[in-house]
Write a protein that holds these residues in place. Structure first.
Motif, PDB file in Angstrom:
ATOM      1  N   ARG A 175       0.001   6.578 -13.318  1.00 31.10           N
ATOM      2  CA  ARG A 175       1.421   6.480 -12.953  1.00 31.10           C
ATOM      3  C   ARG A 175       1.802   7.455 -11.834  1.00 31.10           C
ATOM      4  O   ARG A 175       2.929   7.408 -11.365  1.00 31.10           O
ATOM      5  N   ILE A 176       0.887   8.329 -11.448  1.00 35.00           N
ATOM      6  CA  ILE A 176       1.170   9.252 -10.356  1.00 35.00           C
ATOM      7  C   ILE A 176       0.385   8.850  -9.116  1.00 35.00           C
ATOM      8  O   ILE A 176       0.946   8.637  -8.057  1.00 35.00           O
TER       9      ILE A 176
ATOM     10  N   ASP B  46      -2.019   2.604  -9.084  1.00 31.20           N
ATOM     11  CA  ASP B  46      -1.224   1.504  -8.550  1.00 31.20           C
ATOM     12  C   ASP B  46       0.219   1.512  -9.055  1.00 31.20           C
ATOM     13  O   ASP B  46       1.090   0.895  -8.456  1.00 31.20           O
TER      14      ASP B  46
ATOM     15  N   GLY C   6       1.902   4.387  -9.364  1.00 27.58           N
ATOM     16  CA  GLY C   6       2.461   5.671  -8.961  1.00 27.58           C
ATOM     17  C   GLY C   6       3.057   5.695  -7.578  1.00 27.58           C
ATOM     18  O   GLY C   6       2.822   4.817  -6.740  1.00 27.58           O
ATOM     19  N   GLU C   7       3.835   6.751  -7.369  1.00 28.62           N
ATOM     20  CA  GLU C   7       4.472   6.973  -6.085  1.00 28.62           C
ATOM     21  C   GLU C   7       3.509   7.531  -5.047  1.00 28.62           C
ATOM     22  O   GLU C   7       3.723   7.388  -3.853  1.00 28.62           O
ATOM     23  N   TYR C   8       2.455   8.182  -5.488  1.00 30.47           N
ATOM     24  CA  TYR C   8       1.538   8.867  -4.583  1.00 30.47           C
ATOM     25  C   TYR C   8       0.205   8.140  -4.446  1.00 30.47           C
ATOM     26  O   TYR C   8      -0.815   8.756  -4.179  1.00 30.47           O
ATOM     27  N   ALA C   9       0.197   6.851  -4.599  1.00 30.15           N
ATOM     28  CA  ALA C   9      -1.049   6.083  -4.489  1.00 30.15           C
ATOM     29  C   ALA C   9      -1.638   6.179  -3.090  1.00 30.15           C
ATOM     30  O   ALA C   9      -2.858   6.146  -2.915  1.00 30.15           O
TER      31      ALA C   9
END
Length: 178
Positions: free
Chosen positions: A61-62, A65, A67-70
């Motif tokens: 989740r970070i 896929d 997450g914001e930081y993928a």
């Protein structure tokens, strides 16, 4: 001289937190600090935050896929490809000796150690590094050999001095008159 510098810096780095914890009352008890206080004592909050991030939320989740930081994961590929590009450039242009001076692992590693700063700071660092590490080293090697260590220590000491001065003049006191 290096041993003395290491001893002094170790004493300062160890003494400063102890001095702060002794001189600021209730530093580690946020319930007793004034509501507008800038002081905090992170202690075990770091471990709590890390356990929440990696255990509760999860890396998917970070950095996955969800997450914001993928997009950060692409930098692993960039970090693997850039040294190969420099090597290919070195093979393609063997007369350009400056290409062999490019060390991508060092350059990429240094970006992780840079403090958050403005473009003005980075520009000054690049100019000083280029002048000291390339121009003076190449055209005045004896001067570089004699003065580079002192220049480095002077710049570090100047940064430390101005940091302490700014701390005492602007942040340690609530009475700012200007």
């Amino acid at each position: 001289m290096k041993v003395l510098g290491a001893l002094v810096s170790g004493a300062v780095y160890t003494g400063t937190p102890w001095w702060l914890m002794g001189s600021i009352t209730n530093l580690c008890d946020q319930t007793l600090l004034p509501p507008d206080s800038k002081w905090t004592c992170p202690m075990d909050n770091t471990f709590f935050n890390a356990s929440v991030i990696w255990g509760l939320v999860g890396p998917r989740r970070i950095f996955g896929d969800l997450g914001e930081y993928a997009v950060v994961n692409w930098f692993f590929l960039v970090g693997a490809i850039l040294p190969i590009i420099v090597w290919l450039l070195q093979k393609a242009f063997p007369r350009q000796r400056w290409i062999s001076l490019i060390n991508m692992p060092v350059l990429l590693g240094l970006t992780s150690m840079m403090p958050p700063a403005t473009v003005v700071n980075f520009t000054r660092w690049i100019i000083m590094g280029f002048l000291s590490g390339f121009v003076i080293y190449r055209y005045r090697p004896k001067l570089w050999e004699h003065c580079n260590y002192v220049l480095s220590g002077g710049l570090d000491a100047g940064t430390t001095f101005i940091t302490i001065l700014i701390f005492f003049s602007l942040q340690y006191s609530n009475n700012i008159f200007f």
